[in-house]
Design a protein around this motif. Structure first.
Motif, PDB file in Angstrom:
ATOM      1  N   GLU A 363       0.831  -1.202   0.000  1.00  0.00           N
ATOM      2  CA  GLU A 363       0.000   0.000   0.000  1.00  0.00           C
ATOM      3  C   GLU A 363       0.869   1.256   0.000  1.00  0.00           C
ATOM      4  N   GLY A 364       0.578   2.183  -0.902  1.00  0.00           N
ATOM      5  CA  GLY A 364       1.303   3.435  -1.000  1.00  0.00           C
ATOM      6  C   GLY A 364       2.409   3.421  -2.041  1.00  0.00           C
ATOM      7  N   LYS A 365       2.774   2.235  -2.524  1.00  0.00           N
ATOM      8  CA  LYS A 365       3.837   2.159  -3.530  1.00  0.00           C
ATOM      9  C   LYS A 365       3.257   2.232  -4.942  1.00  0.00           C
ATOM     10  N   GLN A 366       4.153   2.448  -5.900  1.00  0.00           N
ATOM     11  CA  GLN A 366       3.738   2.555  -7.285  1.00  0.00           C
ATOM     12  C   GLN A 366       3.136   1.236  -7.776  1.00  0.00           C
ATOM     13  N   ALA A 367       2.111   1.355  -8.594  1.00  0.00           N
ATOM     14  CA  ALA A 367       1.450   0.170  -9.143  1.00  0.00           C
ATOM     15  C   ALA A 367       2.188  -0.295 -10.398  1.00  0.00           C
ATOM     16  N   ASP A 368       3.419  -0.765 -10.184  1.00  0.00           N
ATOM     17  CA  ASP A 368       4.216  -1.384 -11.245  1.00  0.00           C
ATOM     18  C   ASP A 368       4.089  -2.890 -11.047  1.00  0.00           C
ATOM     19  N   ILE A 369       3.239  -3.513 -11.834  1.00  0.00           N
ATOM     20  CA  ILE A 369       2.792  -4.886 -11.586  1.00  0.00           C
ATOM     21  C   ILE A 369       2.869  -5.692 -12.869  1.00  0.00           C
ATOM     22  N   ILE A 370       3.301  -6.946 -12.759  1.00  0.00           N
ATOM     23  CA  ILE A 370       3.245  -7.848 -13.901  1.00  0.00           C
ATOM     24  C   ILE A 370       2.439  -9.083 -13.523  1.00  0.00           C
ATOM     25  N   ALA A 371       1.871  -9.716 -14.547  1.00  0.00           N
ATOM     26  CA  ALA A 371       1.063 -10.927 -14.344  1.00  0.00           C
ATOM     27  C   ALA A 371       1.685 -12.087 -15.097  1.00  0.00           C
ATOM     28  N   ILE A 372       1.826 -13.221 -14.418  1.00  0.00           N
ATOM     29  CA  ILE A 372       2.405 -14.435 -14.970  1.00  0.00           C
ATOM     30  C   ILE A 372       1.295 -15.460 -15.190  1.00  0.00           C
ATOM     31  N   ASP A 373       1.269 -16.070 -16.365  1.00  0.00           N
ATOM     32  CA  ASP A 373       0.266 -17.079 -16.697  1.00  0.00           C
ATOM     33  C   ASP A 373       0.644 -18.410 -16.047  1.00  0.00           C
ATOM     34  N   LEU A 374      -0.112 -18.827 -15.054  1.00  0.00           N
ATOM     35  CA  LEU A 374       0.191 -20.049 -14.317  1.00  0.00           C
ATOM     36  C   LEU A 374      -0.324 -21.310 -14.992  1.00  0.00           C
ATOM     37  N   THR A 375      -0.948 -21.162 -16.152  1.00  0.00           N
ATOM     38  CA  THR A 375      -1.410 -22.355 -16.865  1.00  0.00           C
ATOM     39  C   THR A 375      -0.324 -22.943 -17.767  1.00  0.00           C
ATOM     40  N   GLN A 376       0.808 -22.265 -17.877  1.00  0.00           N
ATOM     41  CA  GLN A 376       1.879 -22.774 -18.735  1.00  0.00           C
ATOM     42  C   GLN A 376       2.482 -24.041 -18.117  1.00  0.00           C
ATOM     43  N   GLY A 395       9.984 -15.920 -18.754  1.00  0.00           N
ATOM     44  CA  GLY A 395       9.566 -14.593 -19.172  1.00  0.00           C
ATOM     45  C   GLY A 395       8.445 -14.596 -20.188  1.00  0.00           C
ATOM     46  N   ALA A 396       8.375 -15.655 -21.014  1.00  0.00           N
ATOM     47  CA  ALA A 396       7.307 -15.729 -22.013  1.00  0.00           C
ATOM     48  C   ALA A 396       5.932 -15.887 -21.368  1.00  0.00           C
ATOM     49  N   GLU A 397       5.909 -16.254 -20.078  1.00  0.00           N
ATOM     50  CA  GLU A 397       4.641 -16.430 -19.365  1.00  0.00           C
ATOM     51  C   GLU A 397       4.035 -15.094 -18.920  1.00  0.00           C
ATOM     52  N   VAL A 398       4.789 -13.998 -19.051  1.00  0.00           N
ATOM     53  CA  VAL A 398       4.247 -12.677 -18.700  1.00  0.00           C
ATOM     54  C   VAL A 398       3.148 -12.319 -19.685  1.00  0.00           C
ATOM     55  N   HIS A 399       1.950 -12.079 -19.188  1.00  0.00           N
ATOM     56  CA  HIS A 399       0.866 -11.713 -20.111  1.00  0.00           C
ATOM     57  C   HIS A 399       0.285 -10.329 -19.816  1.00  0.00           C
ATOM     58  N   MET A 400       0.845  -9.642 -18.809  1.00  0.00           N
ATOM     59  CA  MET A 400       0.427  -8.271 -18.553  1.00  0.00           C
ATOM     60  C   MET A 400       1.542  -7.528 -17.836  1.00  0.00           C
ATOM     61  N   SER A 401       1.850  -6.328 -18.310  1.00  0.00           N
ATOM     62  CA  SER A 401       2.818  -5.456 -17.643  1.00  0.00           C
ATOM     63  C   SER A 401       2.187  -4.088 -17.447  1.00  0.00           C
ATOM     64  N   MET A 402       2.293  -3.582 -16.230  1.00  0.00           N
ATOM     65  CA  MET A 402       1.659  -2.317 -15.852  1.00  0.00           C
ATOM     66  C   MET A 402       2.668  -1.436 -15.136  1.00  0.00           C
ATOM     67  N   ALA A 404       2.707   2.314 -13.013  1.00  0.00           N
ATOM     68  CA  ALA A 404       1.905   3.392 -12.428  1.00  0.00           C
ATOM     69  C   ALA A 404       0.422   3.224 -12.757  1.00  0.00           C
ATOM     70  N   GLY A 405      -0.036   1.958 -12.726  1.00  0.00           N
ATOM     71  CA  GLY A 405      -1.448   1.689 -12.945  1.00  0.00           C
ATOM     72  C   GLY A 405      -1.873   1.659 -14.393  1.00  0.00           C
ATOM     73  N   GLU A 406      -0.940   1.906 -15.314  1.00  0.00           N
ATOM     74  CA  GLU A 406      -1.274   1.914 -16.747  1.00  0.00           C
ATOM     75  C   GLU A 406      -0.771   0.619 -17.388  1.00  0.00           C
ATOM     76  N   VAL A 407      -1.650  -0.092 -18.071  1.00  0.00           N
ATOM     77  CA  VAL A 407      -1.265  -1.322 -18.752  1.00  0.00           C
ATOM     78  C   VAL A 407      -0.484  -0.977 -20.018  1.00  0.00           C
ATOM     79  N   LEU A 408       0.725  -1.535 -20.121  1.00  0.00           N
ATOM     80  CA  LEU A 408       1.590  -1.287 -21.283  1.00  0.00           C
ATOM     81  C   LEU A 408       1.564  -2.445 -22.266  1.00  0.00           C
ATOM     82  N   TYR A 409       1.327  -3.637 -21.748  1.00  0.00           N
ATOM     83  CA  TYR A 409       1.318  -4.850 -22.578  1.00  0.00           C
ATOM     84  C   TYR A 409       0.311  -5.817 -21.992  1.00  0.00           C
ATOM     85  N   GLN A 410      -0.496  -6.417 -22.849  1.00  0.00           N
ATOM     86  CA  GLN A 410      -1.449  -7.400 -22.353  1.00  0.00           C
ATOM     87  C   GLN A 410      -1.800  -8.397 -23.450  1.00  0.00           C
TER      88      GLN A 410
END
Length: 441
Positions: A363-376, A395-402, A404-410
């Protein structure tokens, strides 16, 4: 109920908070680019509502990775000169081509690097290169974060005719980009063998005056140590310390050829170390004694180095390489644990970049978040999330990169970069590089 900008829900959240908590069936609420809540999905749903809800299902959310040392635009030179020692690689192949680079080419190479890092889960990076203002333009377009600096040398570069003009350029870029929350400036003398004592002293003074980080290649090879002894009568770490360079504001890249006393000195001064295992292996520079550094309390981070000496900007493969290298270096399977390596790529990197608001999902930190696909298949079954991130994820399992709260890749799509156009531009610059190489030969 409180309204927020974005809600994210996923099977697992690796927070990297102080207690290294892992939340199963978790949620994150984001407002104004920052995390306002991290908890179980039920707890988050009971407190927050949003018109933008991302139900990510069987995914793992984690902090975006931090690449603590690279040269982004060197993607242009990926594969140009492989299987060579460091000094031959630099002096005979890399420096000659770099002297002809234009701002447009640097921006293109940096944008390609940003696309690669975004795709593979890196959201922040520390960059040293030539015509760095062009890299900043690429970063601004891509949505990533950078701590950057113009590489400063005793000889001319494509960005300036002499060091005095180069350090003036650093001041100008600091003023130009100061208002950009994602682009921060540092003072970056290249190395002890490409500068002078006067240059390094001036760099330290400017960093202190402007309250900027300082970043330098240091103690990368035994050959560097030998040259430093011959030129200055001191080993690289001792030489840098004699000029006042070692401090909490400083990150030294590589730190391979170290004595135990030098490791203690790095610890005592609070100096950060950017470890680059894959580049060190490829150039046969050696294996940095990171286990000794960690035992002494040195803040060790992780970087890829440039794509010309790695040859990728993939922090997931870098984590695996780091762990495996030091286990075999020490013949100790308990060395370089998965958790310690993940720390290097997240919270330790945030500390070295002087950004306490990065590197963990708190809480309070920048929303720099990535999502990994666990079905691989390489991530199944899931016994230990941290272990899987370091040893099994590529790394190929990354399916979302955000950022500051903005989605850059999905899900295969770049939302801020025109990737098809980038592919065509990369083909054109490859032809230019080949012409330069052929002309020299």
């Amino acid at each position: 109920m409180q309204s927020c900008d974005t809600l994210l829900f996923a099977e697992i959240i690796v927070t990297q908070n102080e207690s290294r908590s892992i939340i199963y069936n978790g949620g994150i609420a984001v407002s104004e680019g920052k995390i306002v809540c991290v908890d179980t999905a039920d707890a988050v749903r009971s407190q927050y509502t949003s018109e933008n809800t991302m139900e990510l299902g069987n995914s793992l959310l984690m902090p975006g990775l931090i690449n603590s040392h690279t040269h982004a635009a060197m993607t242009l030179l990926r594969g140009v000169a492989d299987d060579l020692p460091l000094m031959d690689w630099l002096n005979d192949h890399i420096f000659p081509v770099e002297q002809n680079l234009t701002a447009e080419q640097v921006e293109l190479g940096a944008l390609l690097a940003c696309a690669e890092m975004t795709r593979y889960g890196t959201t922040s990076f520390c960059d040293m290169y030539l015509i760095e203002d062009a890299t900043y333009k690429a970063v601004d377009q891509s949505g990533l974060r950078v701590l950057g600096g113009e590489g400063l040398f005793v000889f001319p570069s494509p960005a300036y005719p002499d060091f005095e003009t180069g350090i003036k350029l650093v001041r100008e870029m600091e003023a130009k980009w100061r208002g950009n929350a994602r682009i921060r400036q540092a003072v970056m003398p290249h190395a002890v063998y490409t500068t002078t004592p006067e240059i390094l002293t001036t760099c330290r003074e400017v960093a202190e005056e402007l309250d900027l980080p300082l970043h330098i290649h240091l103690a990368e090879t035994p050959a560097e140590t030998k040259a430093c002894l011959e030129s200055f009568g001191k080993r690289p770490v001792e030489y840098a310390h004699s000029l006042g360079l070692l401090s909490e504001r400083t990150t030294v890249a590589h730190a391979v050829d170290l004595t135990d006393d030098e490791i203690s000195l790095l610890a005592e001064t609070g100096t950060n170390v950017a470890h680059n295992p894959e580049s060190n292996m490829k150039l046969a520079s050696g294996m940095a004694p990171i286990q000794k550094m960690l035992a002494k309390g040195v803040n060790v981070t992780l970087g890829t180095d440039g794509a010309a000496s790695n040859n990728a900007l993939n922090m997931f493969t870098e984590m695996a390489s780091c762990a495996f290298m030091h286990k075999v270096q020490l013949l100790d399977p308990t060395a370089a644990t998965a958790q310690s390596v993940l720390d290097m790529a997240t919270c330790n990197g945030a500390r070295s970049m002087g950004q306490a608001d990065l590197g963990s999902l708190v809480e309070g930190k920048q929303a720099d978040i990535i999502a990994i696909d666990l079905t691989q298949p390489n991530l199944l079954p899931m016994h230990n999330p941290v272990s899987q991130l370091v040893y099994a994820t590529n790394g190929a399992e990354v399916h979302m990169s955000m950022v500051a709260g903005e989605v850059l890749y999905q899900d295969g799509k770049y939302l801020k970069i025109d990737y098809p156009a980038l592919i065509e531009a990369a083909k054109d610059v490859a032809k230019w590089v080949q012409k330069k190489i052929q002309k020299r030969s």
